[in-house]
Design an enzyme around this catalytic site. Structure first.
Site, mmCIF file in Angstrom:
data_model
loop_
_atom_site.group_PDB
_atom_site.id
_atom_site.type_symbol
_atom_site.label_atom_id
_atom_site.label_comp_id
_atom_site.label_asym_id
_atom_site.label_seq_id
_atom_site.Cartn_x
_atom_site.Cartn_y
_atom_site.Cartn_z
ATOM 1 N N ARG A 259 0.849 -1.191 0.000
ATOM 2 C CA ARG A 259 0.000 0.000 0.000
ATOM 3 C C ARG A 259 0.886 1.243 0.000
ATOM 4 O O ARG A 259 1.917 1.281 0.672
ATOM 5 C CB ARG A 259 -0.910 0.026 1.232
ATOM 6 C CG ARG A 259 -1.912 -1.111 1.289
ATOM 7 C CD ARG A 259 -3.027 -0.864 0.273
ATOM 8 N NE ARG A 259 -4.033 -1.899 0.328
ATOM 9 C CZ ARG A 259 -4.246 -2.780 -0.642
ATOM 10 N NH1 ARG A 259 -3.505 -2.766 -1.725
ATOM 11 N NH2 ARG A 259 -5.211 -3.667 -0.539
ATOM 12 N N GLU B 45 -4.548 8.243 -5.064
ATOM 13 C CA GLU B 45 -5.179 7.622 -6.218
ATOM 14 C C GLU B 45 -6.384 8.455 -6.626
ATOM 15 O O GLU B 45 -7.158 8.853 -5.756
ATOM 16 C CB GLU B 45 -5.589 6.198 -5.881
ATOM 17 C CG GLU B 45 -4.422 5.395 -5.357
ATOM 18 C CD GLU B 45 -4.140 4.141 -6.154
ATOM 19 O OE1 GLU B 45 -4.940 3.812 -7.041
ATOM 20 O OE2 GLU B 45 -3.136 3.496 -5.884
ATOM 21 N N HIS C 216 -0.965 -2.183 -10.343
ATOM 22 C CA HIS C 216 -1.100 -3.069 -9.168
ATOM 23 C C HIS C 216 -1.906 -4.304 -9.583
ATOM 24 O O HIS C 216 -3.053 -4.465 -9.233
ATOM 25 C CB HIS C 216 -1.796 -2.298 -8.040
ATOM 26 C CG HIS C 216 -1.824 -3.011 -6.731
ATOM 27 N ND1 HIS C 216 -0.687 -3.402 -6.069
ATOM 28 C CD2 HIS C 216 -2.860 -3.401 -5.951
ATOM 29 C CE1 HIS C 216 -1.023 -3.992 -4.935
ATOM 30 N NE2 HIS C 216 -2.340 -4.007 -4.842
#
Length: 150
Positions: A66, A95, A114
């Site tokens: 993360r 994001e 990701h």
């Protein structure tokens, strides 16, 4: 791997083991540090200026967990002064990330989507879990062995 007489597992691939108390010592020895911790109130910003300065000069940092595990300003400063040899990440601090972000624009940074767990097998497993959940729901059965995560 093999069991020892005292029940512990001996693993010839591991040189040293340690917990949180050894993080800075291990960071100082590593050429590459990979973060793969969950994001909790205790781990937010755990890769901070102190941690980065404990790493070998020129070592690489890879974040596959993360974005919030890394202290943005500390990583930026460590890249700019040349202490951090490079950063590889498939997550961002914010994001959607800003393509003009100075860290993302840094020549020693590689950012990828990701999607490490996106494989045919993972999709099949996800479909099976969803199907099993639908059957349990339809039958009024409780969910067993299902962990709900973000």
């Amino acid at each position: 791997m093999q069991n020892t007489d005292n029940g512990n597992i001996k693993d010839d691939l591991i040189d040293e083991k340690g917990g949180n108390e050894c993080l800075y010592e291990f960071a100082n020895q590593a050429d590459i540090v990979v973060t793969c911790a969950t994001l909790t109130s205790e781990t937010v910003g755990m890769v901070n200026a102190k941690f980065l300065s404990s790493m070998k000069k020129g070592a690489f940092l890879v974040n596959v967990a993360r974005g919030g595990l890394l202290d943005y300003e500390a990583v930026k400063a460590s890249l700019e002064c040349g202490h951090l040899g490079g950063l590889g990440t498939d997550v961002a601090w914010f994001e959607p990330f800003d393509p003009a972000d100075p860290i993302i624009q840094h020549p020693k940074v590689l950012i990828t989507p990701h999607v490490a767990g996106v494989t045919e097998i993972s999709y099949r497993n996800m479909a099976k879990v969803i199907g099993d959940c639908a059957l349990h729901l339809n039958n009024g059965d409780p969910f067993i062995g299902i962990e709900i995560v973000n």
